[in-house]
Enzyme design. Structure first.
Site, PDB file in Angstrom:
ATOM      1  N   GLU A 148       0.854  -1.049   0.084  1.00 19.55           N
ATOM      2  CA  GLU A 148      -0.064  -0.090   0.038  1.00 19.55           C
ATOM      3  C   GLU A 148       0.831   1.175  -0.071  1.00 19.55           C
ATOM      4  O   GLU A 148       0.566   2.265   0.814  1.00 19.55           O
ATOM      5  CB  GLU A 148      -0.843   0.013   1.183  1.00 19.55           C
ATOM      6  CG  GLU A 148      -1.936  -1.278   1.431  1.00 19.55           C
ATOM      7  CD  GLU A 148      -2.883  -1.320   0.351  1.00 19.55           C
ATOM      8  OE1 GLU A 148      -3.053  -0.442  -0.642  1.00 19.55           O
ATOM      9  OE2 GLU A 148      -4.032  -1.831   0.569  1.00 19.55           O
ATOM     10  N   GLN A 170      -5.312   4.588  -6.445  1.00 15.27           N
ATOM     11  CA  GLN A 170      -6.144   4.071  -5.039  1.00 15.27           C
ATOM     12  C   GLN A 170      -5.369   5.044  -3.915  1.00 15.27           C
ATOM     13  O   GLN A 170      -5.733   4.684  -2.615  1.00 15.27           O
ATOM     14  CB  GLN A 170      -6.110   2.948  -4.790  1.00 15.27           C
ATOM     15  CG  GLN A 170      -6.623   1.970  -5.829  1.00 15.27           C
ATOM     16  CD  GLN A 170      -6.926   0.466  -5.683  1.00 15.27           C
ATOM     17  OE1 GLN A 170      -7.720   0.124  -4.733  1.00 15.27           O
ATOM     18  NE2 GLN A 170      -6.096  -0.227  -6.089  1.00 15.27           N
ATOM     19  N   ARG A 202     -14.861  -1.858  -6.543  1.00 16.52           N
ATOM     20  CA  ARG A 202     -15.127  -2.877  -5.228  1.00 16.52           C
ATOM     21  C   ARG A 202     -16.189  -3.749  -5.790  1.00 16.52           C
ATOM     22  O   ARG A 202     -16.532  -4.996  -5.225  1.00 16.52           O
ATOM     23  CB  ARG A 202     -15.939  -2.143  -4.156  1.00 16.52           C
ATOM     24  CG  ARG A 202     -15.222  -1.084  -3.546  1.00 16.52           C
ATOM     25  CD  ARG A 202     -13.611  -1.387  -3.016  1.00 16.52           C
ATOM     26  NE  ARG A 202     -12.994  -1.148  -4.072  1.00 16.52           N
ATOM     27  CZ  ARG A 202     -11.729  -1.480  -4.183  1.00 16.52           C
ATOM     28  NH1 ARG A 202     -11.029  -2.636  -3.621  1.00 16.52           N
ATOM     29  NH2 ARG A 202     -10.676  -1.204  -5.243  1.00 16.52           N
TER      30      ARG A 202
END
Length: 671
Positions: free
Chosen positions: A217, A247, A603
């Site tokens: 991340e 993101q 998602r």
């Protein structure tokens, strides 16, 4: 280890072990599989487990990764350091913080402690905490620490003076932490870098130990975390970062999208591998999401694709108002459940928490079980905070915030007047408050009978301080709480029998948490380490969603990152909401809002429904709403457009067909 099930870019990322590597891992591209296989591949190349460090952002992610690495690589993989940034920083500080003038056994201040310290510093600087919210001041202090500069006031006429408050409070806040022998969450990242800068031998120790460093991340890292990474890996350059600039949605808490965009500047000669195959969504959903995100000017070029060709069209639905939006979504959820979609495979995602109301109302009406997902509120309960405050005072008598909280809980006749006079005496004599309490008999200003009560409390704490050093933390806690009649007092303040039971149950859960910790740690268990782990866990899990199986999920787009569902409702797709016009005085950030929309769309595995209102009530007035520009970016061929207000049923009308054309015109006119 068999790598045949990896696709070519995944395999390349696993086999590239030397030098800087940026793995651009798009939504649903199997990044965790790449990280775990890469770690096991390093072990197979005879890299010692203790030489590998992998960091991520939540305990849950770190624990899952560790489990998968051990499953893949066997017991030798258990020696790999897999942790969160903050837990790693805490380990460095445990070994070396004394060099910066802190005690060897330091405490980690939780959010409640931090706010209390800010509030006290504001009082000392004569800043009204009704005018300036201490939490907002703390946020500015945190951002400043993460960006490597002290909070600075903005020029005259700019800002809202919160920046000035943060500037004035910051030195006193840091002083307060040090006086208590405590650090805050940001210090867990900032202080290791400071140690590495000021003590090169400490830096050499860690750089020699961790020859291979990986970061998951990476788009969520801030400047302080980047600095820490450069210290650790800047010499050997064996650094692999995995992330997706598309993101990056946490700039409001310091995340720097530039860290991923400027990777080669910090780690020259780096290689880039793109994971563009998506294993989650249909091609309709992916192509629509690509069309939205490609409009961002500052991004690394990539285009997600999938083998799952086709798929259901995206339903784009306009409703007259938020009540009708809630009613329509609830009816569609009910229909989907009736058709066999499990409730926990359905999510309603919104930009801000305030949007949840009508969805809750109509899901209840339809008797659909749902859960509004947020952080755990358990440690916000008053009685739990009180028990934890007892632990903090016992572990660290310099923690005056906790001491003032529990000195008269349960009531023992030590009132505000007594504490105010003790505090004044401590300041005048330049001694800690705890020392003043031990010397209560020397203080003439105390009310009659107060010194005896204060000394009884001091004796109680010192008795239990000794008891806790001998282990059996949970058992000693039971004795302590029984001794002071804690549960009975908590019950007596409850408005009802049921509320009293809830308080008692919450206290029991703290004891169970201690028991679980002791079971895990064995003889090494200590109260201070338990408290520090608790502070770390609750902080790291603030953004970690907890949801119950068998229920429809209602959550913000920020909370949804990393999750997936078969059926997703992305609601409130309107200008000023998504994209948002700016939160709590923040300037609008259209690029980040676009990334947020992209995260929401990706998602969905099978079906995506995007809703908007044509009007909303704001401060008692009905305001017309403009459709989100992001809807206008989606090619019409991917959409099934529907206007609930205009056509309750029947075939598509001309009005629907011209939706995108008129939307683009309205957006042009408003530009």
């Amino acid at each position: 280890m068999d790598l045949s099930h990896l696709n070519p870019p995944q395999r390349e990322a696993v086999l590239t072990t030397e030098g800087p590597l940026l793995v651009l891992a798009g939504a649903g591209s199997g990044k965790t599989r790449v990280i775990t296989h890469r770690i096991v591949h390093l072990l197979e190349k005879k890299v010692p487990a203790k030489s590998i460090l992998a960091v991520t952002f939540t305990n849950k992610a770190a624990a899952e990764m560790k489990e998968r690495v051990v499953h893949l690589g066997g017991q030798k993989a258990a020696g790999v350091t897999l942790s969160t940034f903050h837990a790693f920083g805490a380990e460095v500080l445990r070994a070396h913080l004394t060099r910066l003038g802190w005690p060897k056994k330091f405490a980690i201040a939780d959010t409640g402690d931090q706010v209390a310290l800010v509030r006290r510093a504001m009082r000392d600087r004569q800043i009204d905490d009704k005018t300036f919210d201490p939490r907002k001041v703390l946020t500015l202090i945190s951002r400043a620490k993460n960006s490597g500069v002290e909070p600075q006031p903005k020029p005259e006429g700019q800002g809202d003076d919160l920046d000035l408050a943060a500037h004035l409070v910051f030195p006193l806040y840091q002083l307060g932490l040090k006086a208590q022998g405590a650090v805050d969450f940001d210090d867990l990242i900032v202080f290791p870098s400071r140690l590495f800068t000021e003590f090169p031998e400490v830096k050499r120790e860690y750089a020699r130990r961790f020859r291979y460093v990986m970061v998951d991340e990476y788009q969520d890292t801030n400047r302080a975390q980047l600095e820490l990474l450069v210290h650790l890996a800047g010499g050997h350059q064996n650094v692999c970062v995995v992330g997706d600039d598309d993101q990056c949605i946490y700039s409001w808490r310091g995340a720097e999208v530039r860290n991923i965009l400027d990777f080669e500047r910090h780690f020259p000669g780096g290689k880039e591998v793109r994971l563009e195959q998506n294993y989650r969504s249909t091609s309709v959903i992916l192509d629509a999401a690509n069309a939205v995100i490609e409009k961002n000017p500052h991004r690394r070029p990539k285009r997600m694709w999938t083998d799952q060709k086709g798929g259901a069209l995206i339903q784009v639905v306009s409703t007259p108002n938020e009540e009708e939006e809630g009613r329509w979504v609830a009816a569609e959820v009910k229909k989907a459940v009736a058709q066999g979609v499990p409730a926990d495979e359905i999510a309603v995602l919104y930009r801000v928490n305030g949007q949840a109301r009508f969805f809750e109302e109509f899901l209840r009406e339809k008797q659909v079980r749902y859960e509004v997902v947020g952080g755990s509120e358990f440690f916000d309960r008053r009685e739990v905070k009180d028990v934890i405050a007892y632990f903090k005072v016992i572990a660290n008598p310099r923690d005056e915030v906790s001491l003032l909280r529990i000195v008269n809980v349960p009531a023992r006749g030590i009132g505000d007047v007594t504490m105010e006079r003790l505090t004044s005496w401590a300041i005048a004599e330049d001694v800690p408050l705890w020392e003043a309490m031990r010397r209560a008999r020397e203080i003439d200003a105390l009310p009659q009978g107060a010194p005896e009560k204060v000394l009884e409390f001091v004796a109680l704490i010192e008795r239990y301080r000794k008891a806790f050093t001998k282990g059996n933390l949970a058992e000693v806690t039971r004795h302590l709480l029984g001794d002071i009649g804690f549960v009975e007092a908590a019950r007596s303040h409850a408005p009802s029998l049921a509320a009293g039971d809830r308080k008692a149950k919450a206290v029991a859960q703290v004891i169970q948490s201690l028991e679980a910790y002791e079971k895990k740690e064995g003889p090494k268990a200590s109260l201070l380490i338990y408290l520090n782990r608790l502070a770390l866990d609750t902080k790291e899990e603030e953004e970690e969603p907890h949801h119950t199986p068998g229920r429809v999920t209602l959550m913000t787009l920020h909370g949804a990152k990393g999750l997936e569902w078969r059926l997703v409702f992305l609601v409130g797709c309107e200008e000023d909401l998504l994209p948002h016009s700016g939160m709590q005085g923040e300037a609008p950030n259209p690029e980040e809002e676009r990334r947020l929309c992209y995260v929401g769309m990706t998602r969905a595995r099978e079906r995506l429904l995007m809703t908007r209102c044509t009007s909303r009530i704001r401060r008692g007035r009905e305001l017309l709403r403009t459709p989100s520009r992001f809807l206008g970016d989606i090619p019409q061929s991917f959409c099934d457009v529907m206007d609930v207000g205009a056509i309750p049923e029947g075939p598509p009308t001309e009005k629907e067909k011209s939706f995108f054309a008129s939307l683009k015109e309205r957006l042009k006119a408003g530009a």
